[in-house]
Design a protein around this motif. Structure first.
Motif, PDB file in Angstrom:
ATOM      1  N   VAL A  13       0.815  -1.211   0.000  1.00  0.00           N
ATOM      2  CA  VAL A  13       0.000   0.000   0.000  1.00  0.00           C
ATOM      3  C   VAL A  13       0.854   1.269   0.000  1.00  0.00           C
ATOM      4  O   VAL A  13       0.391   2.325  -0.433  1.00  0.00           O
ATOM      5  CB  VAL A  13      -0.994  -0.024   1.183  1.00  0.00           C
ATOM      6  N   PHE A  14       2.103   1.169   0.412  1.00  0.00           N
ATOM      7  CA  PHE A  14       2.976   2.336   0.409  1.00  0.00           C
ATOM      8  C   PHE A  14       3.668   2.541  -0.933  1.00  0.00           C
ATOM      9  O   PHE A  14       4.301   3.563  -1.160  1.00  0.00           O
ATOM     10  CB  PHE A  14       4.006   2.245   1.541  1.00  0.00           C
ATOM     11  N   ASP A  15       3.540   1.574  -1.826  1.00  0.00           N
ATOM     12  CA  ASP A  15       4.106   1.672  -3.175  1.00  0.00           C
ATOM     13  C   ASP A  15       3.149   2.485  -4.038  1.00  0.00           C
ATOM     14  O   ASP A  15       1.993   2.090  -4.246  1.00  0.00           O
ATOM     15  CB  ASP A  15       4.279   0.266  -3.761  1.00  0.00           C
ATOM     16  N   PRO A  16       3.595   3.629  -4.567  1.00  0.00           N
ATOM     17  CA  PRO A  16       2.677   4.468  -5.351  1.00  0.00           C
ATOM     18  C   PRO A  16       2.142   3.789  -6.606  1.00  0.00           C
ATOM     19  O   PRO A  16       1.126   4.213  -7.143  1.00  0.00           O
ATOM     20  CB  PRO A  16       3.512   5.696  -5.696  1.00  0.00           C
ATOM     21  N   ASP A  17       2.793   2.734  -7.071  1.00  0.00           N
ATOM     22  CA  ASP A  17       2.330   2.025  -8.254  1.00  0.00           C
ATOM     23  C   ASP A  17       1.571   0.740  -7.920  1.00  0.00           C
ATOM     24  O   ASP A  17       1.172   0.005  -8.829  1.00  0.00           O
ATOM     25  CB  ASP A  17       3.527   1.692  -9.164  1.00  0.00           C
ATOM     26  N   GLY A  18       1.368   0.476  -6.638  1.00  0.00           N
ATOM     27  CA  GLY A  18       0.717  -0.763  -6.234  1.00  0.00           C
ATOM     28  C   GLY A  18      -0.788  -0.726  -6.437  1.00  0.00           C
ATOM     29  O   GLY A  18      -1.429   0.317  -6.295  1.00  0.00           O
TER      30      GLY A  18
END
Length: 130
Positions: A13-18
């Motif tokens: 969830v902290f990955d902007p591309d997730g």
């Protein structure tokens, strides 16, 4: 870090591309969370959702409903009537999320007196944000 925080970190969830981040943004954004909460009691027509989510424009509501439908959280059921009637409802994927959003809204409401008091102490010359 506690177990819940570790679990969330592993979900990307902290990955902007997730993918999980995009769905989180759709479900918990300004209009997404209110739309899901409005549908928790059952299906509503577009105008009924708009009245429940006071302040949202028709364009933004349509966009929000499309995103929630694309994520599988909301279903759209058109009825062959004149004029066309369309009902929006939570799906089996959307219902538990909407219920948790309602729980979050309730938690915020429970803490609101303390939040408003804090806002007043922090900026006594301004009106509380709430």
């Amino acid at each position: 870090m506690d177990a819940a925080a570790e679990r969330v970190a592993r979900m990307g969830v902290f990955d902007p591309d997730g993918v999980s981040r995009a769905v989180l943004e759709h479900a918990t954004g300004r209009w997404g969370s209110l739309t899901l909460a409005a549908l928790v009691e059952g299906p509503l027509r577009f105008a009924e959702v708009g009245r429940a989510v006071d302040g949202v424009s028709d364009r933004m509501l349509a966009q929000t409903l499309r995103r929630l439908e694309a994520d599988g959280l909301v279903s759209r059921t058109p009825h062959p009537t004149v004029p066309l009637r369309v009902d929006y409802d939570l799906t089996t994927l959307g219902r538990p999320i909407a219920q948790r959003i309602c729980d979050l809204i309730d938690a915020i409401y429970q803490q609101l007196p303390g939040i408003v008091a804090h806002q007043r102490r922090s900026a006594p010359d301004r009106e509380p944000v709430a």
